[in-house]
Design an enzyme around this catalytic site. Structure first.
Site, PDB file in Angstrom:
ATOM      1  N   LYS A 110      90.084  87.667  29.748  1.00  0.00           N
ATOM      2  CA  LYS A 110      88.673  87.484  29.407  1.00  0.00           C
ATOM      3  C   LYS A 110      88.503  86.492  28.251  1.00  0.00           C
ATOM      4  O   LYS A 110      87.474  85.838  28.137  1.00  0.00           O
ATOM      5  CB  LYS A 110      88.029  88.819  29.032  1.00  0.00           C
ATOM      6  CG  LYS A 110      88.133  89.918  30.078  1.00  0.00           C
ATOM      7  CD  LYS A 110      87.369  89.590  31.346  1.00  0.00           C
ATOM      8  CE  LYS A 110      87.134  90.797  32.236  1.00  0.00           C
ATOM      9  NZ  LYS A 110      88.329  91.399  32.820  1.00  0.00           N
TER      10      LYS A 110
HETATM   11  C1  LIG Z   1      88.578  91.943  34.057  1.00  0.00           C
HETATM   12  C2  LIG Z   1      90.005  92.093  34.430  1.00  0.00           C
HETATM   13  C3  LIG Z   1      90.419  91.966  35.765  1.00  0.00           C
HETATM   14  C4  LIG Z   1      89.456  91.715  36.892  1.00  0.00           C
HETATM   15  O1  LIG Z   1      88.899  90.426  36.832  1.00  0.00           O
HETATM   16  P1  LIG Z   1      87.567  90.097  37.648  1.00  0.00           P
HETATM   17  O2  LIG Z   1      87.222  88.713  37.249  1.00  0.00           O
HETATM   18  O3  LIG Z   1      86.548  91.095  37.175  1.00  0.00           O
HETATM   19  O4  LIG Z   1      87.877  90.247  39.077  1.00  0.00           O
HETATM   20  C5  LIG Z   1      91.773  92.066  36.035  1.00  0.00           C
HETATM   21  N1  LIG Z   1      92.663  92.313  35.064  1.00  0.00           N
HETATM   22  C6  LIG Z   1      92.297  92.453  33.768  1.00  0.00           C
HETATM   23  C7  LIG Z   1      93.333  92.741  32.758  1.00  0.00           C
HETATM   24  C8  LIG Z   1      90.966  92.337  33.406  1.00  0.00           C
HETATM   25  O5  LIG Z   1      90.604  92.467  32.124  1.00  0.00           O
END
Ligand SMILES: *Cc1c(COP(=O)(O)O)cnc(C)c1O
Length: 493
Positions: A110
């Site tokens: 993120k």
């Molecule tokens: C948010 C997240 C995901 C999923 O990603 P999306 O873009 O919501 O599909 C997968 N792994 C981790 C560690 C995340 O923080």
């Protein structure tokens, strides 16, 4: 470049406005009116730094920002906060390339987008002469919340409110959020799961009366969730970066296609890979990996999206989601941009919890492969990668690895493959420790972090060093129906 809503009714806007608003007035998501193409050679792109490449890609989407403005946003985002100078290194282990997207300040992918979004938003507000204070309203399944808090804390002209499922995040994730500093931050645990938090936030965005009241008091809402186009676009960069790095290092030949495997929740990360392909990156299969909340696996295999099922809390909590918001953008593309259909599906999803796509759309789903891993398979995959490569992956990445292994067995496809490694193993030490046994199973998560560090000779990432000793600053909890009241109290309106 203009942005319009997937549901066809909101007005068409420039990038800066789409970023400020987060979500379109008709409840749809903003999408670029056409996909820009990569016009420089991959060789040229391969010689760029991550920041230079980010400028090249982002400028194509955010063309109402000047080069200077964008460069400034990018330089502030991808700096020493990232503990790896390549920002998103690609490492070959156990038969695949792991694209490590977790070297930012909160140890999850993120950060790739949320370290730049606050700067984009601030610049956009300035460009548009927005005088209201921007209130970022965010639902999190664990990682978005902290990454958004890190990005927005103490940013002038903004406040940030994060709702997380009180019983649905890991201990480290919770601690990261409730210890957040910054006068403009507010963290609330809700009784419910991520979908409750996310739908609550979406309802508030769509509540005209509430928004008008807020406007009168000098505030406006925006979103840091991946429904914001300002989050999606920065994520395209690392897929381009991987492809050109593989080419540069002669791991693939000119024109060769690669597969990508993405551990998926809200469908934002994998959608960014899809956008990269529309721009000209040669991606063959998009392998969508889910955990036991396998609504996407079923959708890909049947064309029926059905959220009416039990919600499981798993050892990959950031993917515990039954309503994948960004799928709406994907449906829009595979329906040949049919706004009417999108309205029908979204209405059915809201009212009946289910929809089925058309025959032609099912045909267009072919580039996508979907499968899932159980909790047990997930930790077994952590173990397998550790035993074959002495490399530790987190549980989300392990879901992807397990799905990839089965994909290879089922299809025999040996294409060069990039696995999106979405979190640091330090973020989920308890699940990792179940199979690696570096620490006693009754040890605290913080002790497990110490053992992982010692055994792997890896320094504990800055973002969680000393986390156990940090002061707890947020302790508000609420029910889903109390979200509006809680917001009002925080904003003193
Ligand atoms: C948010 C997240 C995901 C999923 O990603 P999306 O873009 O919501 O599909 C997968 N792994 C981790 C560690 C995340 O923080």
């Amino acid at each position: 470049m203009l942005y319009k809503s997937t549901r066809g009714k909101g007005k068409v806007v420039k990038a800066s406005e789409a970023i400020i608003k987060g979500i379109a007035e008709d409840g749809g998501l903003y999408i670029p009116d056409k996909f820009p193409k990569i016009t420089r050679s991959f060789e040229e792109l391969g010689n760029m730094s991550y920041q230079e490449l980010a400028l090249y890609i982002m400028k194509k989407y955010f063309d109402d920002f000047s080069d200077e403005e964008l460069k400034d946003c990018i330089d502030r985002a991808y700096d020493e906060k990232f503990e790896n100078s390549q920002i998103a290194p690609l490492v070959y282990k156990s038969g695949a390339y792991f694209l490590e997207l977790y070297h930012g300040s909160t140890l999850a992918f993120k950060d790739m987008a949320l370290s730049v979004l606050p700067h984009l938003l601030k610049t956009a507000a300035k460009k548009l002469g927005v005088e209201k204070e921007v209130v970022i309203l965010t639902a999190t399944s664990g990682d978005t919340g902290k990454a958004a808090l890190e990005g927005f804390h103490d940013v002038d002209g903004t406040k940030i409110i994060v709702f997380y499922p009180e019983h649905g995040v890991s201990e480290i994730q919770r601690r990261q959020m409730i210890t957040q500093e910054g006068e403009n931050t507010f963290v609330v645990g809700i009784e419910g799961n991520f979908d409750d938090a996310q739908s609550g936030v979406k309802d508030i965005f769509a509540d005209k009366e509430f928004n008008e009241n807020l406007n009168e008091k000098g505030y406006m809402f925006s979103s840091a969730n991946s429904i914001n186009i300002g989050r999606l676009v920065p994520q395209i960069v690392y897929y381009v970066y991987s492809y050109v790095s593989l080419l540069k290092n002669k791991k693939i030949k000119d024109g060769e296609s690669i597969n990508v495997v993405v551990p998926t929740g809200n469908f934002g990360n994998i959608l960014a890979a899809f956008y990269a392909k529309q721009m000209g990156v040669n991606i063959g299969k998009f392998i969508c990996a889910s955990n036991e909340n396998k609504v996407l696996t079923d959708f890909i295999n049947t064309g029926i999206y059905d959220r009416k099922r039990d919600f499981s809390v798993t050892n990959s909590p950031s993917m515990d989601i039954l309503i994948s918001s960004n799928l709406e953008r994907f449906l829009y593309e595979i329906s040949d941009r049919n706004e009417e259909l999108i309205n029908i599906f979204m209405k059915q999803l809201k009212e009946e919890g289910k929809y089925e796509i058309t025959k032609i759309m099912k045909e267009n789903l072919k580039g996508l492969y979907g499968d899932f891993a159980t909790e047990q398979e997930t930790i077994e995959a952590v173990k397998k990668v550790y035993e074959t490569s002495n490399y530790v992956i987190d549980t989300h990445t392990a879901v992807a690895y397990q799905v990839y292994e089965r994909y290879k067995q089922n299809t025999g496809d040996e294409s060069v493959t990039v696995i999106a490694s979405t979190a640091s193993p330090f973020k989920f030490p308890k699940s990792i420790n179940e199979v690696l046994n570096f620490a006693d199973k009754n040890a605290s998560e913080f002790e497990m972090i110490q053992s992982l560090s010692k055994e792997m000779k890896l320094e504990i990432p800055k973002g969680i060093r000393g986390l156990d000793k940090k002061e707890i600053r947020h302790s508000v909890n609420c029910e889903k129906y109390e979200m509006r009241e809680v917001i009002k109290k925080f904003l003193r309106i």
